[in-house]
Design a protein around this motif. Sequence first.
Motif, PDB file in Angstrom:
ATOM      1  N   GLN A   1       0.821  -1.207   0.000  1.00 43.56           N
ATOM      2  CA  GLN A   1       0.000   0.000   0.000  1.00 43.56           C
ATOM      3  C   GLN A   1       0.851   1.252   0.000  1.00 43.56           C
ATOM      4  O   GLN A   1       0.527   2.236  -0.673  1.00 43.56           O
ATOM      5  CB  GLN A   1      -0.943   0.002   1.206  1.00 43.56           C
ATOM      6  CG  GLN A   1      -1.995   1.113   1.175  1.00 43.56           C
ATOM      7  CD  GLN A   1      -2.890   1.055  -0.060  1.00 43.56           C
ATOM      8  OE1 GLN A   1      -3.197  -0.026  -0.574  1.00 43.56           O
ATOM      9  NE2 GLN A   1      -3.289   2.218  -0.560  1.00 43.56           N
TER      10      GLN A   1
ATOM     11  N   LYS B   1       0.835   4.177  -2.766  1.00 42.18           N
ATOM     12  CA  LYS B   1       0.709   5.580  -2.381  1.00 42.18           C
ATOM     13  C   LYS B   1       1.851   6.413  -2.954  1.00 42.18           C
ATOM     14  O   LYS B   1       1.658   7.529  -3.442  1.00 42.18           O
ATOM     15  CB  LYS B   1       0.676   5.717  -0.860  1.00 42.18           C
ATOM     16  CG  LYS B   1      -0.659   5.369  -0.201  1.00 42.18           C
ATOM     17  CD  LYS B   1      -0.581   5.577   1.299  1.00 42.18           C
ATOM     18  CE  LYS B   1      -1.933   5.343   1.962  1.00 42.18           C
ATOM     19  NZ  LYS B   1      -2.883   6.436   1.651  1.00 42.18           N
TER      20      LYS B   1
ATOM     21  N   GLY C   1       0.932   9.175  -5.547  1.00 43.63           N
ATOM     22  CA  GLY C   1       1.142  10.504  -4.983  1.00 43.63           C
ATOM     23  C   GLY C   1       2.340  11.226  -5.558  1.00 43.63           C
ATOM     24  O   GLY C   1       2.494  12.432  -5.364  1.00 43.63           O
TER      25      GLY C   1
ATOM     26  N   ARG D   1      -8.248   3.586  -6.474  1.00 38.54           N
ATOM     27  CA  ARG D   1      -8.806   4.227  -5.283  1.00 38.54           C
ATOM     28  C   ARG D   1      -7.907   5.361  -4.810  1.00 38.54           C
ATOM     29  O   ARG D   1      -8.378   6.461  -4.481  1.00 38.54           O
ATOM     30  CB  ARG D   1      -8.969   3.179  -4.174  1.00 38.54           C
ATOM     31  CG  ARG D   1      -9.434   3.727  -2.825  1.00 38.54           C
ATOM     32  CD  ARG D   1     -10.819   4.304  -2.896  1.00 38.54           C
ATOM     33  NE  ARG D   1     -11.309   4.714  -1.579  1.00 38.54           N
ATOM     34  CZ  ARG D   1     -12.361   5.483  -1.392  1.00 38.54           C
ATOM     35  NH1 ARG D   1     -13.068   5.934  -2.421  1.00 38.54           N
ATOM     36  NH2 ARG D   1     -12.749   5.812  -0.166  1.00 38.54           N
ATOM     37  N   GLU D   2      -6.616   5.133  -4.791  1.00 35.57           N
ATOM     38  CA  GLU D   2      -5.672   6.157  -4.343  1.00 35.57           C
ATOM     39  C   GLU D   2      -5.688   7.351  -5.287  1.00 35.57           C
ATOM     40  O   GLU D   2      -5.637   8.507  -4.854  1.00 35.57           O
ATOM     41  CB  GLU D   2      -4.263   5.565  -4.256  1.00 35.57           C
ATOM     42  CG  GLU D   2      -3.243   6.456  -3.580  1.00 35.57           C
ATOM     43  CD  GLU D   2      -3.554   6.695  -2.108  1.00 35.57           C
ATOM     44  OE1 GLU D   2      -3.156   7.774  -1.606  1.00 35.57           O
ATOM     45  OE2 GLU D   2      -4.180   5.840  -1.453  1.00 35.57           O
TER      46      GLU D   2
ATOM     47  N   LEU E   1      -8.733   9.426  -4.543  1.00 37.15           N
ATOM     48  CA  LEU E   1      -8.622  10.174  -3.296  1.00 37.15           C
ATOM     49  C   LEU E   1      -7.812  11.460  -3.477  1.00 37.15           C
ATOM     50  O   LEU E   1      -8.009  12.437  -2.760  1.00 37.15           O
ATOM     51  CB  LEU E   1      -7.974   9.299  -2.220  1.00 37.15           C
ATOM     52  CG  LEU E   1      -8.839   8.149  -1.683  1.00 37.15           C
ATOM     53  CD1 LEU E   1      -8.027   7.291  -0.719  1.00 37.15           C
ATOM     54  CD2 LEU E   1     -10.106   8.669  -1.014  1.00 37.15           C
TER      55      LEU E   1
END
Length: 304
Positions: A5, A9, A13, A216-217, A220
Amino acid sequence: MADAQQMIKGLVGGMFTHPVRVPILHTPDEYGMAYEEVTFPSLDGTPLEAWWIPAPGSDKLIVANHPLPMSRYGFPSHLEPWKSMVPGGNDFEVNFLPEYKALHDAGYNVLTYDARNHGQSGDANGGIFTWGQFESRDVAGSLQFVKSRPDLAAMKVGLLSRCMGGNATYVAMTRYPELFADVRCMVNPQPVSLRVMAGQALGAMGLADRIDAMDREFKLITSFTIDQVSPIEYAKNCQVPTFITQVRDDVLTRPEDVQAIFDAIPVDDKKLFWIEGSTRRWDGYTYFPEHPEQLLEWFDKHMG
């Protein structure tokens, strides 16, 4: 699971949503071209920095944009820290100036700009990158700028829309079709769908089964799903002759994705050229600076 995860990220990110700005290492005068530093607003007011490279006596204009995370100059991936940011052996400089030189010498005026959150242009939308959604406003702003200048308004316009810039152009064609009424044609090196590029990146990390977690990330951070930023649906609204190029064995994408984008374009006058013998994505960006013949042939055919 936790480590996976964190890797996702970091991937999402980082470069996928927050482009790292690059310095502009070369300018047109180094290649014998007189130019003007200009600025104009995106459709939402974001200030965009650009070069105006005139070809005196010509009524033909190429408006050029750039890929993520590059600039109107290119990308200094021969230098750290940018060298370490790009996988797949793409550790060499991308320099678009020889491409502009070839166009200029062939009688084309060139307007090339940095997209929002890239190069020297303004920050916008919290600094996030949306694979053409918000960046489409920059494409619209560049065409509005052309129409606003009396010396440019009557020129024949062609587009050189690279990768992310191409995705943004397809979105702009969908949302602001009136701005493209006088555009004669487009050259679109290396368009890409985020689902495919993300899948390739996750596969290289041993996380091929985690595309839903990546999606999903991404939502977000950006409020979009990865499929909502795909260029395929938007390409269905492209109404100009379009020439797509792509490194066939590019490790960061798959040929069927580029083929699907090409197939979605509903015009008969279109061309797809595969660059062979490489797995490096950057070879798709240095191809025309090194081999401008097909680029010039396409623009000459449609803007002559």
